[in-house]
Design a protein around this motif. Structure first.
Motif, PDB file in Angstrom:
ATOM      1  N   MET A   1     -19.510  -3.984 -20.067  1.00 17.06           N
ATOM      2  CA  MET A   1     -18.384  -4.264 -19.219  1.00 17.06           C
ATOM      3  C   MET A   1     -18.609  -3.606 -17.854  1.00 17.06           C
ATOM      4  SD  MET A   1     -14.474  -3.795 -20.209  1.00 17.06           S
ATOM      5  CE  MET A   1     -13.513  -2.692 -19.266  1.00 17.06           C
ATOM      6  N   ALA A   2     -18.428  -4.377 -16.785  1.00 13.63           N
ATOM      7  CA  ALA A   2     -18.658  -3.878 -15.435  1.00 13.63           C
ATOM      8  C   ALA A   2     -17.571  -2.883 -15.047  1.00 13.63           C
ATOM      9  CB  ALA A   2     -18.671  -5.040 -14.451  1.00 13.63           C
ATOM     10  N   THR A   3     -17.992  -1.827 -14.383  1.00 12.87           N
ATOM     11  CA  THR A   3     -17.052  -0.819 -13.906  1.00 12.87           C
ATOM     12  C   THR A   3     -16.448  -1.290 -12.589  1.00 12.87           C
ATOM     13  OG1 THR A   3     -18.443   0.880 -14.887  1.00 12.87           O
ATOM     14  CG2 THR A   3     -16.799   1.609 -13.287  1.00 12.87           C
ATOM     15  N   ARG A   4     -15.135  -1.209 -12.490  1.00 13.08           N
ATOM     16  CA  ARG A   4     -14.470  -1.598 -11.251  1.00 13.08           C
ATOM     17  C   ARG A   4     -14.680  -0.531 -10.195  1.00 13.08           C
ATOM     18  NH1 ARG A   4      -8.852  -4.627 -11.536  1.00 13.08           N
ATOM     19  NH2 ARG A   4      -9.321  -4.422  -9.347  1.00 13.08           N
ATOM     20  N   LEU A   5     -14.897  -0.988  -8.978  1.00 13.01           N
ATOM     21  CA  LEU A   5     -15.065  -0.053  -7.876  1.00 13.01           C
ATOM     22  C   LEU A   5     -13.714   0.534  -7.487  1.00 13.01           C
ATOM     23  CD1 LEU A   5     -17.427  -2.121  -5.538  1.00 13.01           C
ATOM     24  CD2 LEU A   5     -18.070  -0.289  -7.096  1.00 13.01           C
ATOM     25  N   THR A   6     -13.736   1.774  -7.073  1.00 16.07           N
ATOM     26  CA  THR A   6     -12.512   2.367  -6.525  1.00 16.07           C
ATOM     27  C   THR A   6     -12.249   1.724  -5.163  1.00 16.07           C
ATOM     28  OG1 THR A   6     -13.645   4.132  -5.320  1.00 16.07           O
ATOM     29  CG2 THR A   6     -13.044   4.576  -7.639  1.00 16.07           C
TER      30      THR A   6
END
Length: 198
Positions: A1-6
């Motif tokens: 699962m891709a990590t969302r950017l802050t």
């Protein structure tokens, strides 16, 4: 699962994408021919996103120029730390010449920007401030490398840096016109006459 950017990471990523697109468009079309619309399209954003990062085309160009200046200053400092004396100075100058030769398209865009800036006092002030800082950093590298070899420039280091930058800019214009005759050996000969023992 891709990590969302802050939010901060996303803003920085967008800024880098816009700067990369701006550099490509400036090189392809020149400073005058580049438009914010073309830069935004190349970056995959709306013009509004570009404006949220930069105030306009001059701000984009100055941001690229500042980055380039910072990178070159770090490279020059590394060269100055690894060499000494006249050979160190020659290495600094050869590296500068190589950068100009490899980035001739950028040098042409920079010339175009500099002419445009002369017609806008505030833009010219901002450019002059950055350019002066660039020359001062180069002068520091020159002074450092020569001092460790027991040498100094005949003229104050800042004036020496201005002479070198002027020669470089003039050579770019002569090459563009097809009239350049100066060779690196000519620069070496000239530079040896501009240094003296401490």
């Amino acid at each position: 699962m891709a990590t969302r950017l802050t939010r901060t990471e996303q803003v920085e990523r967008n800024r880098e994408l816009v700067l990369g697109a701006a550099r490509r468009i400036f090189l392809e079309r020149g400073y005058t021919g580049a438009t914010l619309e073309a830069i935004a399209e190349a970056a995959g954003f709306s013009k509004g996103v570009v404006y949220s990062q930069f105030g306009g085309k001059p701000d984009l160009f100055l941001a690229l120029l500042k980055r380039r200046s910072t990178e070159r200053a770090a490279e020059n400092a590394a060269i100055a730390a690894a060499h000494a004396g006249l050979e160190g100075l020659r290495e600094l100058l050869r590296t500068n010449l190589r950068r100009t030769e490899q980035g001739r398209d950028w040098a042409h865009v920079l010339m175009e920007f500099r002419v445009a800036a002369t017609r806008d006092p505030e833009l010219n002030r901002r450019y002059a401030e950055l350019h002066n800082h660039t020359m001062e950093r180069f002068a520091e590298a020159v002074q450092d490398v020569l001092a460790r070899g027991g040498l100094a420039t005949v003229h104050p280091p800042r004036l020496f840096a201005e002479l070198i930058f002027s020669l470089d800019a003039g050579h770019v214009l002569e090459q563009a016109a097809g009239t350049a005759q100066a060779a690196p050996a000519d620069l070496d000969l000239l530079v040896t006459r501009l240094v003296e023992p401490l």
